[in-house]
Design a protein around this motif. Structure first.
Motif, short mmCIF file in Angstrom:
data_model
loop_
_atom_site.label_atom_id
_atom_site.label_comp_id
_atom_site.label_asym_id
_atom_site.label_seq_id
_atom_site.Cartn_x
_atom_site.Cartn_y
_atom_site.Cartn_z
N LEU A 75 -8.10 -3.02 -4.40
CA LEU A 75 -8.20 -1.57 -4.20
C LEU A 75 -7.75 -0.80 -5.44
O LEU A 75 -7.29 0.34 -5.32
CB LEU A 75 -7.36 -1.14 -2.98
CG LEU A 75 -7.77 -1.71 -1.62
CD1 LEU A 75 -6.73 -1.37 -0.58
CD2 LEU A 75 -9.13 -1.17 -1.20
N LEU A 76 -7.86 -1.44 -6.60
CA LEU A 76 -7.36 -0.79 -7.83
C LEU A 76 -8.05 0.56 -8.10
O LEU A 76 -7.35 1.54 -8.44
CB LEU A 76 -7.53 -1.73 -9.02
CG LEU A 76 -6.56 -2.92 -9.09
CD1 LEU A 76 -6.81 -3.72 -10.35
CD2 LEU A 76 -5.13 -2.44 -9.04
N PRO A 77 -9.38 0.68 -7.99
CA PRO A 77 -9.99 1.99 -8.25
C PRO A 77 -9.47 3.08 -7.30
O PRO A 77 -9.18 4.20 -7.72
CB PRO A 77 -11.49 1.75 -8.05
CG PRO A 77 -11.66 0.28 -8.26
CD PRO A 77 -10.42 -0.34 -7.73
N ALA B 172 -1.39 6.05 -7.64
CA ALA B 172 -0.42 4.95 -7.56
C ALA B 172 -0.45 4.16 -8.87
O ALA B 172 -0.83 2.98 -8.90
CB ALA B 172 -0.71 4.06 -6.37
N ILE B 173 -0.05 4.80 -9.96
CA ILE B 173 -0.20 4.19 -11.29
C ILE B 173 0.77 3.02 -11.49
O ILE B 173 0.42 2.02 -12.11
CB ILE B 173 0.03 5.26 -12.38
CG1 ILE B 173 -0.93 6.44 -12.17
CG2 ILE B 173 -0.16 4.66 -13.76
CD1 ILE B 173 -2.39 6.05 -12.21
N GLY B 174 1.99 3.14 -10.96
CA GLY B 174 2.96 2.06 -11.14
C GLY B 174 2.48 0.74 -10.55
O GLY B 174 2.55 -0.31 -11.21
N LEU B 175 2.00 0.77 -9.34
CA LEU B 175 1.49 -0.45 -8.70
C LEU B 175 0.26 -0.97 -9.43
O LEU B 175 0.11 -2.18 -9.61
CB LEU B 175 1.17 -0.17 -7.23
CG LEU B 175 0.61 -1.35 -6.43
CD1 LEU B 175 1.59 -2.51 -6.41
CD2 LEU B 175 0.26 -0.92 -5.01
N VAL B 176 -0.60 -0.07 -9.87
CA VAL B 176 -1.81 -0.49 -10.59
C VAL B 176 -1.43 -1.20 -11.88
O VAL B 176 -2.02 -2.25 -12.23
CB VAL B 176 -2.70 0.73 -10.88
CG1 VAL B 176 -3.84 0.34 -11.81
CG2 VAL B 176 -3.26 1.29 -9.58
N LYS C 2 0.89 -1.17 0.00
CA LYS C 2 0.00 0.00 0.00
C LYS C 2 0.92 1.22 0.00
O LYS C 2 1.43 1.62 1.05
CB LYS C 2 -0.93 -0.01 1.21
CG LYS C 2 -1.98 -1.12 1.14
CD LYS C 2 -2.91 -1.07 2.31
CE LYS C 2 -3.98 -2.15 2.20
NZ LYS C 2 -3.41 -3.51 2.22
N PRO C 3 1.19 1.78 -1.15
CA PRO C 3 2.20 2.84 -1.26
C PRO C 3 1.81 4.06 -0.44
O PRO C 3 0.63 4.43 -0.34
CB PRO C 3 2.23 3.14 -2.76
CG PRO C 3 0.93 2.65 -3.29
CD PRO C 3 0.54 1.49 -2.44
N TRP C 4 2.82 4.69 0.12
CA TRP C 4 2.58 5.87 0.95
C TRP C 4 2.06 7.03 0.12
O TRP C 4 1.40 7.92 0.65
CB TRP C 4 3.86 6.26 1.69
CG TRP C 4 3.97 5.56 3.00
CD1 TRP C 4 4.74 4.49 3.30
CD2 TRP C 4 3.25 5.89 4.19
NE1 TRP C 4 4.56 4.11 4.59
CE2 TRP C 4 3.64 4.96 5.17
CE3 TRP C 4 2.31 6.86 4.52
CZ2 TRP C 4 3.13 4.97 6.46
CZ3 TRP C 4 1.79 6.89 5.81
CH2 TRP C 4 2.20 5.95 6.77
N SER C 5 2.35 7.03 -1.16
CA SER C 5 1.79 8.09 -2.00
C SER C 5 0.27 8.02 -2.00
O SER C 5 -0.43 9.04 -1.91
CB SER C 5 2.33 7.96 -3.42
OG SER C 5 1.98 6.70 -3.99
N ALA C 6 -0.26 6.76 -2.06
CA ALA C 6 -1.72 6.61 -2.03
C ALA C 6 -2.27 6.92 -0.64
O ALA C 6 -3.33 7.53 -0.51
CB ALA C 6 -2.09 5.19 -2.44
N LEU C 7 -1.53 6.50 0.42
CA LEU C 7 -2.00 6.77 1.77
C LEU C 7 -2.01 8.27 2.07
O LEU C 7 -2.97 8.80 2.67
CB LEU C 7 -1.13 6.04 2.79
CG LEU C 7 -1.21 4.50 2.78
CD1 LEU C 7 -0.25 3.91 3.78
CD2 LEU C 7 -2.63 4.04 3.06
#
Length: 273
Positions: free
Chosen positions: A248-250, A257-261, A111-116
């Motif tokens: 949690l893709l949406p 978080a485009i890279g992880l998606v 769960k990247p911190w950028s998204a958090l």
């Protein structure tokens, strides 16, 4: 002198009766007739011929069967080699699948911190400030062994507990208790956190540490400097959601978080998820 030999046996009645008994006629083959001997010899030769012919036939059949057996053994050896190759390929496939699954698990747990931080930015109400964030990783506990039923002696699988996740602690200040309550409710409804484990640890009013200063002026009068209202210091604790990144893709897309998606979508297309 002359000797006189007189045979008185012929005069006896029992001897006369024996001489009168006729001799039985012989029913056996006569040595003077060669036909029985020839027939017996021919029969023996025929039996020996049949035995020899049967032996030759069985020998030929046995030779052919041995040749077929050798051929089948050769084909079986080739098939055994192919089976071993298939088994090796299956083992490599299992290894690759396990490695892919492990890699997918790693990506799915991220769960990247950028998204958090993007989620915090959308949840924090006006007037609430986050001054610190602390993350604590969960302790890994040993798996619980299966228990046996006392009555039937059958194994009963213990349901696997939910996977522990990292704990987050937020500390900061707010203008009022109501703003902290709003922040707590928004955290509980977020898919990135566990609502049932999101709770307020402390909340207390403190004097406002911010001090107002007046600029220098030529006025001889010293105006009174107003005091700022007190603030509320709080601490909130929550746990990250057990949902994987693939679930949690949406939300990850909306938080950038485009890279992880992209990685998750690629692994999904390859059938890993």
């Amino acid at each position: 002198m002359y000797g006189l030999d007189i045979n008185f046996l012929n005069d006896r009645p029992e001897y006369k009766n024996k001489k009168d008994i006729p001799k039985p006629a012989s029913s056996g083959p006569s040595l003077e007739d060669p036909k029985p001997i020839l027939i017996g010899a021919a029969a023996a030769v025929a039996v020996n011929g049949l035995v020899a012919g049967g032996w030759l036939y069985l020998n030929q059949v046995n030779t052919k069967l041995q040749a077929d057996l050798d051929k089948l053994n050769g084909e079986l050896s080739k098939l055994d080699a192919q089976v071993k190759n298939l088994e090796a390929i299956k083992e490599k496939t299992k290894t690759f699948k396990a490695e892919a699954k492990a890699l997918a698990t790693v990506f799915d747990q991220i769960k990247p911190w950028s998204a958090l931080l993007g989620e915090f930015g959308s949840l924090v109400p006006s007037g609430v400030i986050i001054t610190s964030i602390e993350q604590k990783e969960p302790k890994v506990s040993a798996p619980v062994p299966s228990k046996k039923s006392a009555k039937k002696g059958e194994k009963t699988e213990t349901p696997a507990p939910s996977k522990p996740t990292a704990t987050l602690s937020f500390a900061g200040t707010s203008d009022s208790y109501g703003q902290i309550n709003d922040f707590l409710l928004l955290l509980q409804s977020s898919p990135f956190f566990q609502g049932e484990k999101t709770k307020l640890i402390t909340a207390a009013k403190k004097p406002n540490p911010t001090r107002l200063e007046l600029r220098e002026s030529n006025s001889t009068l010293a105006p009174e400097i107003p005091e700022l209202p007190p603030i509320v210091e709080y601490k909130i604790e929550t746990n990250l959601s057990p949902l994987g990144a693939s679930e949690l893709l949406p939300q990850l897309k909306s938080k950038g978080a485009i890279g992880l998606v992209d990685r998750i979508e690629t692994l999904t297309k390859k059938g890993v998820f």
